[in-house]
Design an enzyme around this catalytic site. Sequence first.
Site, PDB file in Angstrom:
ATOM      1  N   GLU A  66       0.802  -1.230   0.000  1.00 45.38           N
ATOM      2  CA  GLU A  66       0.000   0.000   0.000  1.00 45.38           C
ATOM      3  C   GLU A  66       0.833   1.277   0.000  1.00 45.38           C
ATOM      4  OE1 GLU A  66      -0.644  -2.610   1.886  1.00 45.38           O
ATOM      5  OE2 GLU A  66      -2.599  -3.276   1.175  1.00 45.38           O
ATOM      6  N   HIS A 135     -11.064  -4.643   9.492  1.00 51.64           N
ATOM      7  CA  HIS A 135     -11.690  -4.551   8.159  1.00 51.64           C
ATOM      8  C   HIS A 135     -13.016  -3.806   8.208  1.00 51.64           C
ATOM      9  CE1 HIS A 135      -8.881  -7.755   7.006  1.00 51.64           C
ATOM     10  NE2 HIS A 135      -9.233  -7.578   5.758  1.00 51.64           N
TER      11      HIS A 135
END
Lengths: 333, 322
Positions: A66, A135
């Site tokens: 990322e 998440h």
Amino acid sequence: MTTATAQRQLPVVMAINEALRQLMQEDPNVFLAGEDVALYGSVFGFSRGLLDEFGPERVVDTPISEAALVGLGVGAAATGLRPIIDIMFMDFMGVAMDQIVNQAAKMRYMFGGKARLPLTIHTMAGAGLNLAAQHSQSLEAWFCHVPGLKVVMASGPYEAKGLIIAAVHDDSPVIVVNNKALLGLAGHVPEEMYEIPLGQAAVVRPGTNFTIIATGRMVQESLAAAEKLLEHGIDAEVIDPRSLVPLDTATLVESVRKTHRALVVHEAVRFGGFGAEIAAQLQELAFDYLDAPVGRVGAPFSPVPFSPALEAHYVPNADRIASEVLRLLGRAG
Amino acid sequence: MTPAPETLLDLHRRMLRIRLFEEEAGRLSEAGRIPGALHLYVGEEAVAAGVAAHLGPGDQVTSTHRGHGHLVAVGGDFRRMFAELFGRATGYCRGKGGSMHIADMDLGMLGANGIVGGGPPIAVGAAFSNKYRKTQNVTACFFGDGASNEGSFHEAANMAGLYRLPLIFVCENNGFGEFTRQDRHQAIRDIADRAAGYGFPGVVVDGMDVIAVYEAAGEAIARARRGEGPTLLECKTYRFYDHVGVRGMGVVYRSDDEVRAWRERDPITLLERRLAELGILDAAGAAAVRDQVQAEVREAVAFAESSPFPDPSALTEDVYAS
Ligand SMILES: Cc1ncc(C[n+]2csc(CCOP(=O)(O)OP(=O)(O)O)c2C)c(N)n1
């Protein structure tokens, strides 16, 4: 054919897909990069078909990296492209935080206005799917606090399409937050390209005697709460800021002048959340019109739990919103 | 040299325990009885079993989103594991973590992890602590081929090499990061090559052959305990089910033939064949172990399903230590 049936309905996931397709058709400098966005069409399905249409140079599967992924966007944007960088889950922005906060947000300012950064970072936030604490987060307040970033949140398919188009057309870094629990939600979406101007709130339900300001998925819950409140003789106005930075305070103040009461609702943790900013602004800008303190509904001060038995109490819902409105009005909720 | 019969039987049992736990979890998930996302480890059992067989009290493991196998391999309790998958108060994390965050601090299992690349830096910390406290303990850090692209892995590997930490990096190279094949997410073939950049050995091993994993892990762990620093052990393996859940949906990213070919090298079948050849365990004997573990699975599921859900008051508990 009535106008209602003539209106084309699309779920959020397809609205995003259509927006991306039109953006890439319009401008050869626009490309999409992210983990599993090309061959697989994204784990959420919003980029299906784009690889076939635009090829692997413009729809790019990246390694699970990322920090480099956002950096790819920063460097490409600084040199003339218009990247759309997908961070699969908002939680993973933690991994890329330096590139977002210290690089993307600051480059133009630090360089004395000599850089242009048309970078869009698209991501999915939100709880409710039993995906637990890593998440499910809604972290928009982090980014609202950083000058140099713009932040938008979509509450449905119309907003999802119009906001991402505005974000990609913008010359500054914009973080576009969609809510994974809304991906299947269908609504009217015009076929043509359209922008929702950044910094323009929408009155999604006009009302007369209470203002509910809600973001993301909480707009849907607040609309449901407004229906419940009708039974109590309360005609609530529901406003979706759509863009948190820049924030359309004028529309919010105008509503409060009319209703004299307001509640801010978001899915993120209440403490230190974006609702605190809106409440403070209303207090500063519309104090004379307020008959009660501005209320706030958000998640409790805890990570998102896994168990459905706990998560059901975590995410705010229509009942909680309605009862908070009643409480603010001094009525039994 | 073939390990002793009791070692082979131990490896067999560890693998079967993982397999039967996972297949039941898969069935329950497909039937909609387990909420959330389930990342199955089936096919990769030889890796966890071969490494865990060398670990004991005081050693640690850092895990991944595919973490049930690691916990089972170090002796995880089926009852508390299933209860966690069901989100019950009796679960390992009292229903707060679920499949992706399952952990047992008493067993040194520092958690499955929802963040790819979240584990390696933590493993460095645990290994640092072992060295600091002069414990002779080691930390096994499991991670995938996909995770080896995260900066966190590289930063952790550099530190581990620099401080010669008692750590083994165990790369479970199942050929895919989610739906992206290895040759589409990195330019190298052997992730073990990455160790050279950080000053410690990298070893490639057949991850379907539990004996090979056991032997290579044994050397690496002995080296770590001797104070000679980390090793990167890359195990070439394969997951038999989908990235999430059991059956793939929608876009096809690998062929049935490919899955079938790997299934022919099922690590449990391979070991059972070897055990039969060596006259250590015949088919009937293997079936008996299977029945025993299966009974344990059934009992644990019943326990989990009859356990209470956490009380809503637990929502804000344990945010801080009290
Ligand atoms: C920081 C971060 N990025 C992305 C993801 C989404 N994700 C979950 S598992 C996975 C693939 C991991 O691949 P690998 O490390 O090879 O492990 P495997 O699933 O093959 O066991 C991805 C991209 C994540 N959980 N965390």
